[in-house]
Design an enzyme around this catalytic site. Structure first.
Site, PDB file in Angstrom:
ATOM      1  CB  ALA A  14      -0.951  -0.001   1.199  1.00 36.70           C
ATOM      2  NE  ARG A  16       6.270   2.990  -4.560  1.00 39.26           N
ATOM      3  CZ  ARG A  16       6.905   2.318  -3.601  1.00 39.26           C
ATOM      4  NH1 ARG A  16       6.731   1.017  -3.471  1.00 39.26           N
ATOM      5  NH2 ARG A  16       7.694   2.938  -2.769  1.00 39.26           N
ATOM      6  CE1 TYR A 154       1.879  -8.954 -11.788  1.00 39.84           C
ATOM      7  CE2 TYR A 154       0.604  -9.033 -13.821  1.00 39.84           C
ATOM      8  CZ  TYR A 154       0.844  -8.479 -12.585  1.00 39.84           C
ATOM      9  OH  TYR A 154       0.056  -7.450 -12.141  1.00 39.84           O
ATOM     10  CB  ALA A 157       1.488 -14.996  -9.735  1.00 39.75           C
TER      11      ALA A 157
END
Length: 253
Positions: A14, A16, A154, A157
């Site tokens: 959290a 950014r 990615y 995942a």
């Protein structure tokens, strides 16, 4: 939203981007928010902005792939803010490369942060949710779950996050806990800016090219995702569970 008063939310990653926007939105809705990130100093910026706006926030440092750190972080949140009943599993990293160039470390790092991190955080928070008889978990998936060149780690995942979401929805529903996933498309963040830089493309050109392929003709902002998450953690969303909502400016296959 009055229903969220005195409720505690944990948002991972959290400091950014989507995570920071989500933390700020939940704070505006009345949640006390634990801003969890790898680096407490980075998380403090989001927490301080929330407090400056009149909200309640706590910056907590943890590597979400480390079991002891996650458990300690959640216990700290419970002690200092109260029992966490909302969890947004947002923490994530990219290590993009084509399969033949992808290292085992690239694979492990992405799977550990996204999937292992979501597992550890959800397991730590669910005991508080079950005790309270109410809870919300929102997992961040991605349009990349449908497949994306150079992102085997990615994509795997984020696809795994969807199966994880549906299974937790089945297991936790009887305890008053809903579990959903949000799958963003192209969102303007530091992560997408880094992708453009890696490709050697000007970020404004990168965004413009992406917008042309999006039905609403613009790229997304972190607040677009945060607004969807805010609905999913509300009392009004109590009959929505086990769903994957694409926040992508148009339909995806």
């Amino acid at each position: 939203m009055s229903q969220s008063l005195n409720r505690v939310a944990v948002v991972t990653g959290a400091a950014r981007g989507i995570g920071a926007a989500t933390a700020r939105r939940l704070a505006r809705d009345g949640f006390a928010v634990a801003v969890l990130d790898l680096d407490e100093q980075s998380a403090s910026g989001t927490a301080e902005a929330i407090v400056a706006d009149g909200g309640t926030a706590l910056a907590v440092a943890a590597d979400v792939s480390d079991e002891q750190q996650v458990n300690a972080a959640v216990d700290t949140v419970a002690e200092r803010l109260g029992p966490p009943v909302v969890l947004v599993n947002n923490a994530g990293v990219t290590r993009d490369n084509l399969l033949f160039k992808m290292s085992s470390d690239d694979w492990d790092t992405v799977l550990n942060v996204h999937l292992r991190g979501a597992f550890l955080a959800s397991r730590a928070v669910q005991k508080y949710q079950v005790d309270q008889g109410w809870g919300r978990i929102v997992n961040l998936s991605s349009s990349s779950a449908l497949g994306n060149r150079g992102q085997a780690n990615y994509a795997a995942a984020k696809a795994g996050m969807q199966g994880f979401t549906k299974t937790l929805a089945i297991e936790l529903g009887k305890f008053g806990v809903t579990v959903n996933a949000v799958a963003p498309g192209f969102i303007e963040t530091e992560m997408t800016a880094a992708t453009a830089a890696r490709l050697g493309v000007d970020f404004d050109d990168f965004k413009a090219a992406a917008a042309k392929g999006i039905p609403v003709q613009r790229v997304g902002q972190p607040e677009d995702v945060a607004n969807t998450i805010a609905f999913l953690v509300s009392d009004e969303a109590s009959f929505v569970s086990g769903q994957v909502i694409y926040v992508a400016g148009g339909p995806l296959d």
